[in-house]
Design a protein around this motif. Structure first.
Motif, mmCIF file in Angstrom:
data_model
loop_
_atom_site.group_PDB
_atom_site.id
_atom_site.type_symbol
_atom_site.label_atom_id
_atom_site.label_comp_id
_atom_site.label_asym_id
_atom_site.label_seq_id
_atom_site.Cartn_x
_atom_site.Cartn_y
_atom_site.Cartn_z
ATOM 1 N N LYS A 273 0.811 -1.207 0.000
ATOM 2 C CA LYS A 273 0.000 0.000 0.000
ATOM 3 C C LYS A 273 0.852 1.268 0.000
ATOM 4 O O LYS A 273 0.339 2.367 -0.188
ATOM 5 C CB LYS A 273 -0.930 0.021 1.210
ATOM 6 C CG LYS A 273 -0.235 0.112 2.554
ATOM 7 C CD LYS A 273 -1.236 0.256 3.707
ATOM 8 C CE LYS A 273 -1.898 1.621 3.717
ATOM 9 N NZ LYS A 273 -2.775 1.816 4.890
ATOM 10 N N PHE A 274 2.168 1.121 0.226
ATOM 11 C CA PHE A 274 3.042 2.288 0.312
ATOM 12 C C PHE A 274 3.787 2.583 -0.994
ATOM 13 O O PHE A 274 4.469 3.590 -1.099
ATOM 14 C CB PHE A 274 4.036 2.109 1.462
ATOM 15 C CG PHE A 274 3.359 1.784 2.765
ATOM 16 C CD1 PHE A 274 2.619 2.749 3.436
ATOM 17 C CD2 PHE A 274 3.426 0.511 3.305
ATOM 18 C CE1 PHE A 274 1.976 2.448 4.623
ATOM 19 C CE2 PHE A 274 2.782 0.207 4.491
ATOM 20 C CZ PHE A 274 2.058 1.172 5.153
ATOM 21 N N ALA A 275 3.683 1.662 -1.957
ATOM 22 C CA ALA A 275 4.292 1.884 -3.270
ATOM 23 C C ALA A 275 3.276 2.609 -4.151
ATOM 24 O O ALA A 275 2.708 2.034 -5.085
ATOM 25 C CB ALA A 275 4.718 0.558 -3.896
ATOM 26 N N SER A 276 3.038 3.864 -3.831
ATOM 27 C CA SER A 276 2.002 4.615 -4.527
ATOM 28 C C SER A 276 2.291 6.111 -4.428
ATOM 29 O O SER A 276 3.131 6.546 -3.636
ATOM 30 C CB SER A 276 0.623 4.319 -3.929
ATOM 31 O OG SER A 276 0.593 4.692 -2.558
ATOM 32 N N ILE A 277 1.614 6.870 -5.248
ATOM 33 C CA ILE A 277 1.671 8.323 -5.170
ATOM 34 C C ILE A 277 0.348 8.818 -4.609
ATOM 35 O O ILE A 277 -0.709 8.411 -5.112
ATOM 36 C CB ILE A 277 1.950 8.940 -6.557
ATOM 37 C CG1 ILE A 277 3.371 8.571 -7.013
ATOM 38 C CG2 ILE A 277 1.787 10.454 -6.542
ATOM 39 C CD1 ILE A 277 3.738 9.088 -8.372
ATOM 40 N N PRO A 278 0.341 9.661 -3.553
ATOM 41 C CA PRO A 278 1.527 10.300 -2.985
ATOM 42 C C PRO A 278 2.409 9.322 -2.217
ATOM 43 O O PRO A 278 1.905 8.424 -1.544
ATOM 44 C CB PRO A 278 0.943 11.361 -2.056
ATOM 45 C CG PRO A 278 -0.407 10.847 -1.688
ATOM 46 C CD PRO A 278 -0.904 10.132 -2.908
ATOM 47 N N ARG A 279 3.735 9.514 -2.341
ATOM 48 C CA ARG A 279 4.696 8.701 -1.625
ATOM 49 C C ARG A 279 4.672 9.060 -0.143
ATOM 50 O O ARG A 279 4.019 10.021 0.272
ATOM 51 C CB ARG A 279 6.103 8.924 -2.191
ATOM 52 C CG ARG A 279 6.267 8.602 -3.673
ATOM 53 C CD ARG A 279 6.273 7.129 -3.953
ATOM 54 N NE ARG A 279 7.327 6.418 -3.245
ATOM 55 C CZ ARG A 279 7.566 5.113 -3.386
ATOM 56 N NH1 ARG A 279 6.818 4.374 -4.201
ATOM 57 N NH2 ARG A 279 8.534 4.530 -2.719
ATOM 58 N N VAL A 280 5.401 8.303 0.668
ATOM 59 C CA VAL A 280 5.357 8.529 2.113
ATOM 60 C C VAL A 280 6.472 9.448 2.603
ATOM 61 O O VAL A 280 6.329 10.102 3.642
ATOM 62 C CB VAL A 280 5.402 7.189 2.883
ATOM 63 C CG1 VAL A 280 4.213 6.334 2.530
ATOM 64 C CG2 VAL A 280 6.694 6.441 2.605
ATOM 65 N N GLY A 281 7.602 9.502 1.891
ATOM 66 C CA GLY A 281 8.731 10.310 2.330
ATOM 67 C C GLY A 281 8.660 11.733 1.808
ATOM 68 O O GLY A 281 7.870 12.057 0.918
ATOM 69 N N ASP A 282 9.518 12.603 2.374
ATOM 70 C CA ASP A 282 9.671 13.944 1.827
ATOM 71 C C ASP A 282 10.358 13.861 0.464
ATOM 72 O O ASP A 282 10.058 14.633 -0.443
ATOM 73 C CB ASP A 282 10.514 14.804 2.775
ATOM 74 C CG ASP A 282 9.903 14.899 4.160
ATOM 75 O OD1 ASP A 282 8.752 15.356 4.263
ATOM 76 O OD2 ASP A 282 10.572 14.496 5.135
ATOM 77 N N VAL A 283 11.270 12.895 0.356
ATOM 78 C CA VAL A 283 11.994 12.633 -0.886
ATOM 79 C C VAL A 283 11.992 11.127 -1.129
ATOM 80 O O VAL A 283 12.085 10.343 -0.185
ATOM 81 C CB VAL A 283 13.456 13.139 -0.814
ATOM 82 C CG1 VAL A 283 14.220 12.799 -2.084
ATOM 83 C CG2 VAL A 283 13.494 14.651 -0.555
ATOM 84 N N THR A 284 11.863 10.737 -2.372
ATOM 85 C CA THR A 284 11.980 9.332 -2.782
ATOM 86 C C THR A 284 13.189 9.186 -3.682
ATOM 87 O O THR A 284 13.401 10.015 -4.576
ATOM 88 C CB THR A 284 10.723 8.874 -3.541
ATOM 89 O OG1 THR A 284 9.580 8.972 -2.676
ATOM 90 C CG2 THR A 284 10.853 7.433 -4.015
ATOM 91 N N ILE A 285 14.010 8.155 -3.455
ATOM 92 C CA ILE A 285 15.189 7.942 -4.290
ATOM 93 C C ILE A 285 15.243 6.489 -4.763
ATOM 94 O O ILE A 285 14.723 5.592 -4.121
ATOM 95 C CB ILE A 285 16.507 8.295 -3.556
ATOM 96 C CG1 ILE A 285 16.676 7.444 -2.289
ATOM 97 C CG2 ILE A 285 16.550 9.777 -3.215
ATOM 98 C CD1 ILE A 285 18.013 7.661 -1.589
ATOM 99 N N GLY A 286 15.893 6.288 -5.899
ATOM 100 C CA GLY A 286 16.071 4.951 -6.457
ATOM 101 C C GLY A 286 16.916 5.025 -7.710
ATOM 102 O O GLY A 286 17.595 6.029 -7.971
ATOM 103 N N ASP A 287 16.885 3.974 -8.504
ATOM 104 C CA ASP A 287 17.628 3.933 -9.768
ATOM 105 C C ASP A 287 16.753 4.445 -10.900
ATOM 106 O O ASP A 287 15.571 4.097 -10.983
ATOM 107 C CB ASP A 287 18.057 2.498 -10.090
ATOM 108 C CG ASP A 287 19.064 1.949 -9.103
ATOM 109 O OD1 ASP A 287 20.256 2.222 -9.281
ATOM 110 O OD2 ASP A 287 18.651 1.250 -8.159
#
Length: 382
Positions: A273-287
């Motif tokens: 349920k957390f892999a969605s927009i809006p995201r949970v963090g202030d910033v999201t990072i990945g590849d």
């Protein structure tokens, strides 16, 4: 062990099923009576056990369970600012999983006298969240660890640092961990960075795999994301106590292949349920997989998403200090190579339960030959 965990009390009463529990340690951190202990299940995932003699049925654990009581207050798809980004320090960039953005963010917090919380390897190749107060220690938190992290007491340490001590704090973790932390505090001193997460594989399977590649020798270091051959061709690398080294291109490494093919992930990861927009963090990072040709770089490129004004302001600060490059991109471009930005669904393989019941009895090589090698999907197939 019970299949479900029952959180009792006022104002909340809930039953959290095994299929929904993320093992985020939110309930464990919430209980000042030490009635909740997180233990590894037979499948190899953290799950809470409640000591009914200690429990006073206050309901605090349910309030700090992100599955039961979290809603992101970040802005939605029309707001998010998506960037292709990387550190301007080539050494930092090379030593990081992708573009080195976490390190640059963490260094900024450290330089302000703050504290950084993130996941680090333990000697036994378990993973535990630590707090780091100096730049030298940041190397422990750098690079990806795809195993569930132990966060015993960590959220309380974050609250203490950010609220009681008034320090700048950066916390990085999976989306469920970030959501759990947000149920404890929304301090202006805290910057939460959630990482794009495919899910977490079984620690039981990982431990059997380590025995297999090491021939039961001690493994003194392990890296899921060795970039010696470049960012898009990364591999796993393990160093044994006898000096031997195991190296394998990731798409050919049996454990990683089975993980990315969703053979033995935590049950909650198949419908996150957390892999969605809006995201949970202030910033999201990945590849930034499948990055447009004009920004593709084998030194590593991160996808970075500012989910609110706090995150956007922090990224702009790093950019203004010439620490990072920020290239605005469309969300649709980032989604081409990383659907987990806004889609939490994974296809659960029919053999998942059989694999997890069999691996300790038959060993990893049996699992690899009878299940993993028969999957047709190739890891990071370009």
């Amino acid at each position: 062990m019970n299949e479900n965990v029952r959180f009792k009390g006022e104002p909340a009463f809930s039953i959290l099923t095994k299929e929904k529990c993320t093992g985020c340690f939110g309930c464990e951190n919430s209980c000042k009576f030490k009635a909740i202990k997180m233990t590894l299940s037979q499948e190899g995932f953290y799950f809470p056990e409640i000591d009914t003699e200690r429990c006073i049925k206050c309901g605090k654990c349910a309030l700090n369970c992100p599955v039961l009581n979290f809603k992101s207050h970040n802005f939605g798809e029309n707001y998010v600012k998506v960037y292709a980004s990387f550190s301007r320090d080539d050494k930092v960039r090379f030593e990081s999983s992708s573009g080195g953005i976490f390190t640059e963010m963490a260094q900024e917090i450290i330089e302000a006298g703050g504290i950084v919380f993130g996941a680090a390897w333990e000697k036994d190749l378990s993973v535990k969240h630590l707090q780091i107060k100096d730049r030298k220690g940041l190397s422990k938190l750098r690079s990806s660890k795809y195993i569930q992290s132990n966060l015993e007491g960590i959220y309380l340490e974050v609250v203490k640092a950010a609220e009681t001590e008034g320090k700048k704090v950066l916390f990085t973790g999976t989306p469920c961990q970030a959501a759990a932390l947000r149920t404890f505090t929304n301090s202006e001193n805290l910057l939460i960075v959630d990482v794009l997460c495919h899910g977490v594989p079984s620690k039981v399977v990982f431990d059997e795999y380590i025995k297999y590649i090491s021939n039961n020798d001690e493994v003194v270091s392990y890296n899921f994301r060795d970039k010696a051959n470049g960012w898009s061709k990364y591999g796993v690398k393990a160093k044994m106590g006898n000096g031997k080294i195991y190296k394998c291109i990731t798409r050919k490494d049996p454990f990683f292949h089975g993980f990315i093919c969703d053979l033995y992930s935590n049950l909650s990861c198949y419908d996150c349920k957390f892999a969605s927009i809006p995201r949970v963090g202030d910033v999201t990072i990945g590849d930034f997989w499948k990055a447009p040709q004009e920004i593709m770089d084998e030194r590593g490129v991160s996808v970075v998403i500012a989910n609110n004004h706090r995150g956007e302001k922090f990224l702009e600060k790093l950019y203004s200090k010439n620490k990072i490059d920020l290239h605005p991109r469309k969300l649709s471009e980032a989604l081409k190579g990383n659907s987990r930005i806004c889609n939490g669904f994974l296809n659960m393989r029919k053999n998942r339960e059989e694999i997890l019941k069999t691996v300790k009895k038959r060993g990893f090589i049996y699992i690899a030959e009878n299940y993993i090698n028969k999957t047709k999907r190739y890891v990071l197939d370009k």
